[in-house]
Write an enzyme that holds these catalytic residues in place. Structure first.
Site, mmCIF file in Angstrom:
data_model
loop_
_atom_site.group_PDB
_atom_site.id
_atom_site.type_symbol
_atom_site.label_atom_id
_atom_site.label_comp_id
_atom_site.label_asym_id
_atom_site.label_seq_id
_atom_site.Cartn_x
_atom_site.Cartn_y
_atom_site.Cartn_z
ATOM 1 N N THR A 94 -4.513 -18.960 -16.793
ATOM 2 C CA THR A 94 -5.314 -20.009 -16.150
ATOM 3 C C THR A 94 -6.595 -20.230 -16.944
ATOM 4 O OG1 THR A 94 -4.455 -19.464 -13.954
ATOM 5 C CG2 THR A 94 -6.559 -20.649 -14.037
ATOM 6 N N GLN A 112 5.049 -18.254 -19.637
ATOM 7 C CA GLN A 112 6.413 -17.853 -19.264
ATOM 8 C C GLN A 112 7.295 -17.529 -20.457
ATOM 9 O OE1 GLN A 112 7.688 -17.262 -16.276
ATOM 10 N NE2 GLN A 112 5.974 -17.971 -15.056
ATOM 11 N N SER A 166 -0.285 -14.694 -20.732
ATOM 12 C CA SER A 166 -0.685 -13.903 -19.579
ATOM 13 C C SER A 166 0.090 -12.586 -19.554
ATOM 14 C CB SER A 166 -0.399 -14.693 -18.298
ATOM 15 O OG SER A 166 -0.723 -13.907 -17.174
ATOM 16 N N ALA A 167 -0.614 -11.468 -19.400
ATOM 17 C CA ALA A 167 0.045 -10.153 -19.450
ATOM 18 C C ALA A 167 0.921 -9.884 -18.229
ATOM 19 C CB ALA A 167 -1.001 -9.049 -19.590
ATOM 20 N N THR A 222 -17.927 -8.318 -20.679
ATOM 21 C CA THR A 222 -17.459 -7.004 -21.124
ATOM 22 C C THR A 222 -15.938 -6.970 -21.143
ATOM 23 O OG1 THR A 222 -19.428 -5.994 -20.207
ATOM 24 C CG2 THR A 222 -17.552 -4.532 -20.609
ATOM 25 N N CYS A 280 3.684 -23.560 -0.580
ATOM 26 C CA CYS A 280 3.080 -23.381 0.743
ATOM 27 C C CYS A 280 1.571 -23.218 0.623
ATOM 28 C CB CYS A 280 3.638 -22.151 1.428
ATOM 29 S SG CYS A 280 5.175 -22.472 2.260
HETATM 30 C C1 LIG Z 1 1.460 -17.682 -14.236
HETATM 31 C C2 LIG Z 1 1.229 -18.889 -15.053
HETATM 32 C C3 LIG Z 1 -0.066 -19.329 -15.323
HETATM 33 C C4 LIG Z 1 -1.280 -18.643 -14.775
HETATM 34 O O1 LIG Z 1 -1.477 -17.419 -15.408
HETATM 35 P P1 LIG Z 1 -2.539 -16.362 -14.827
HETATM 36 O O2 LIG Z 1 -2.568 -15.324 -15.897
HETATM 37 O O3 LIG Z 1 -1.968 -15.870 -13.552
HETATM 38 O O4 LIG Z 1 -3.830 -17.052 -14.680
HETATM 39 C C5 LIG Z 1 -0.204 -20.456 -16.103
HETATM 40 N N1 LIG Z 1 0.860 -21.106 -16.592
HETATM 41 C C6 LIG Z 1 2.116 -20.706 -16.350
HETATM 42 C C7 LIG Z 1 3.255 -21.464 -16.940
HETATM 43 C C8 LIG Z 1 2.346 -19.588 -15.568
HETATM 44 O O5 LIG Z 1 3.598 -19.211 -15.316
#
Ligand SMILES: *Cc1c(COP(=O)(O)O)cnc(C)c1O
Length: 388
Positions: free
Chosen positions: A79, A187, A207-208, A248, A334
């Site tokens: 994000t 993804q 994203s980890a 940090t 939702c």
């Molecule tokens: C989960 C996801 C995000 C958000 O990632 P976060 O690390 O949870 O902020 C953004 N884009 C896609 C395609 C995602 O699947």
């Protein structure tokens, strides 16, 4: 059972988040308790150990997507990386003459809402339709780019339907038209090969926690040569991460992210085959017993572990509630008291009714064949009961 009672027994929601791999957890632990120094502390061994660990992790992340370690900026997740990429580019002084962004309707909200924010600041944004199978038609993209286009942002793989966009081709077109290309790889990274450098990607979010690493850490890869992409930071402070992301560094999370990337690199090929096999088993198990099942999105350009199905005459919420021991997610968001059909399925041309009958299955590293067998029989049972 209250919502916070006990976790579901079978977890098939791996596009939402993944468990931390125990091997990742082991690597992280000493950085909470023993090597807890601030990576920015230059005066003692605690700081040096932390800084070294961060740089080793940075190399592992870079290696997975084929970029240089110096091109990785750690963020709190995808994000934030999406926000930094899009807002940072749009607000950079050098770019003020260009005021047009191209993206697609099936993007994650972190891209769509950032674009909407920029529209309020005077940007024009083209939200392109995708084909009924979820894939972007390249001619739509070439038509949408103008002399004023600053950025094209197209995700690599979609979080609801798993559809993979042709990002190498999109990057090539963007280079030809001298438009910056950003892709949300939350993804795709760790599931399918990514070559940031060879494909000519300029900005990529990761994203980890989508790849068996911890929540709260991710990265933005930023091309530093031919051309170097310059961004305006979105937060200010100690000047960490080349001044692009002050704050940090969460060393244990970064170490975990690095370990998750290393595992993914070593195990991706085998894991993808396994996930695809389980996914196909799930699909054929369901369709051999039930009528009125449609797959949403292409089965070819798709993440191996993703399946998104519509069940005719079934309310997805009722189906999910009918199998409380299985964690899956509905095709509706939702976010309010009345669930709205998801915009992603709408973009594929599904009616509201079809969206309300859609379920996402996310198969992951820890999914077993026995679990898939159980899920098939529970789905068949529950759908038959609900249809009566
Ligand atoms: C989960 C996801 C995000 C958000 O990632 P976060 O690390 O949870 O902020 C953004 N884009 C896609 C395609 C995602 O699947």
């Amino acid at each position: 059972m209250s919502q916070t009672d006990k976790p579901h027994k079978i977890y098939l929601d791996n596009q939402s988040t993944t468990a931390v791999d125990p091997r990742v957890m082991q690597v992280m632990l000493p950085y909470f308790t023993d090597y807890y120094g601030n990576a920015a502390s230059r005066n003692h061994a605690f700081g040096w150990a932390a800084a070294d660990a961060v740089e080793i992790a940075r190399e592992k992340v870079a290696k997975l997507i084929h970029c240089r370690p110096a091109e990785i900026i750690f963020t709190s997740g995808a994000t934030e990386a999406n926000n930094l990429a899009i807002t940072g580019l749009a607000q950079n002084k050098q770019n003020l003459k260009k005021d047009h962004i191209v993206t697609i309707k099936t993007e994650h909200k972190a891209v769509l809402d950032t674009c909407q924010m920029l529209e309020k600041d005077g940007f024009t944004v083209s939200y392109l339709d995708v084909n009924p199978d979820g894939v972007l038609n390249i001619s739509k993209l070439t038509d949408a780019i103008t002399d004023r286009t600053l950025l094209v942002s197209v995700m690599h793989a979609n979080n609801e339907i798993g559809i993979i966009q042709p990002i190498a081709e999109i990057a090539r077109i963007c280079a030809e038209r001298q438009v910056v290309f950003h892709t949300d790889g939350a993804q795709s990274v760790s599931k399918i090969p990514v070559d940031f450098s060879a494909w000519g990607i300029e900005l990529m979010s990761m994203s980890a926690h989508k790849m068996y690493g911890p929540k709260g850490i991710g990265a933005l890869a930023i091309r530093r040569k031919n051309p170097a992409i310059r961004l305006k930071p979105i937060q200010y402070g100690g000047g960490h991460e080349r001044g692009l992301r002050s704050g940090t560094l969460p060393v244990p999370l970064i170490v975990g992210f690095g370990a998750a990337c290393e595992l993914a690199l070593n195990e991706m090929a085998e894991e993808s085959r396994r996930a695809a096999k389980l996914r196909d088993m799930l699909l054929s198990g369901i369709t051999s017993e039930l009528d009125g099942i449609t797959v949403n999105g292409s089965m070819i350009d798709r993440l191996p572990g993703n399946l998104n199905l519509s069940f005719t005459n079934i309310n997805a919420e009722a189906l999910i509630m009918g199998m409380p021991e299985i964690a899956i997610s509905s095709g509706s968001a939702c976010t309010s008291s009345s669930p709205e059909p998801t915009y992603v399925l709408k973009a594929l041309g599904l009616s509201d009714d079809q969206s309300y009958s859609s379920v996402r299955f996310g198969i992951g590293r820890f999914t077993t064949e026995a679990e898939i067998t159980t899920v098939i029989s529970r789905i068949v049972e529950t759908v038959k009961r609900l249809r009566q």
